[in-house]
Design a protein around this motif. Structure first.
Motif, PDB file in Angstrom:
ATOM      1  N   GLY A  11      30.496   9.117  17.662  1.00  0.00           N
ATOM      2  CA  GLY A  11      29.041   9.262  17.651  1.00  0.00           C
ATOM      3  C   GLY A  11      28.325   8.161  16.888  1.00  0.00           C
ATOM      4  N   CYS A  12      29.009   7.056  16.628  1.00  0.00           N
ATOM      5  CA  CYS A  12      28.424   5.931  15.881  1.00  0.00           C
ATOM      6  C   CYS A  12      27.114   5.500  16.554  1.00  0.00           C
ATOM      7  N   PRO A  13      26.037   5.346  15.773  1.00  0.00           N
ATOM      8  CA  PRO A  13      24.741   5.008  16.370  1.00  0.00           C
ATOM      9  C   PRO A  13      24.697   3.651  17.078  1.00  0.00           C
ATOM     10  N   PRO A  19      29.733  -2.111   4.588  1.00  0.00           N
ATOM     11  CA  PRO A  19      29.623  -3.546   4.265  1.00  0.00           C
ATOM     12  C   PRO A  19      30.942  -4.317   4.388  1.00  0.00           C
ATOM     13  N   VAL A  20      31.677  -4.070   5.458  1.00  0.00           N
ATOM     14  CA  VAL A  20      32.949  -4.753   5.713  1.00  0.00           C
ATOM     15  C   VAL A  20      32.964  -5.138   7.187  1.00  0.00           C
ATOM     16  N   VAL A  77      31.256  -9.983  12.570  1.00  0.00           N
ATOM     17  CA  VAL A  77      30.548  -8.797  13.065  1.00  0.00           C
ATOM     18  C   VAL A  77      30.768  -7.653  12.073  1.00  0.00           C
ATOM     19  N   TYR A  78      29.684  -7.014  11.681  1.00  0.00           N
ATOM     20  CA  TYR A  78      29.752  -5.928  10.695  1.00  0.00           C
ATOM     21  C   TYR A  78      29.217  -4.633  11.277  1.00  0.00           C
ATOM     22  N   ASP A  79      29.849  -3.539  10.889  1.00  0.00           N
ATOM     23  CA  ASP A  79      29.300  -2.217  11.156  1.00  0.00           C
ATOM     24  C   ASP A  79      28.096  -2.096  10.223  1.00  0.00           C
TER      25      ASP A  79
END
Length: 121
Positions: A71-73, A41-42, A35-37
């Motif tokens: 507040g991450c989208p 790119p990590v 799973v990536y944010d």
């Protein structure tokens, strides 16, 4: 309640320990690494966003995680992505993902691999 009553006891970890000795632990970690944010790119495990992987004797998996910022989208979607990565693992009965911002994430929580990938080492 006084301010002293809210402070954690000395020696109490800020992050609940993981079930590292459970036979499913390593496979759950590997699933989290898929799973990536979307903005970084990590994978979220090496970013340090997975605080706790708790696995019961009945193979129920409880994840406590955070985000790089409140507040991450993708805040509403990320727990579902994590659960979807873990649920197909053989032996896992049920997955719950809990979001927390205590303690707040910091760059010091990243693995050396993540720091290297992002050019911080």
């Amino acid at each position: 309640m006084t301010a002293e009553a809210r402070e954690p006891l000395e020696g109490t970890p800020l992050i609940k320990p993981s079930s590292t000795d459970h036979p499913l632990y390593d496979r759950v970690v590997e699933a989290c690494r898929t799973v990536y944010d979307p903005e970084i790119p990590v994978n979220i495990y090496d970013l340090g966003l997975i605080y706790t992987i708790e696995i019961s004797d009945d193979n129920d998996v409880h994840i406590i995680m955070t985000l790089t910022a409140p507040g991450c989208p993708v805040a509403g979607e990320m727990p579902g992505w994590v659960a979807a990565a873990i649920e197909p693992l053989e032996g896992v009965r049920q997955v719950t993902v809990e979001m927390t911002f205590d303690p707040q994430w910091g760059m010091d929580m990243m693995s050396d691999e993540a720091r290297l990938e992002l050019g911080f080492m």
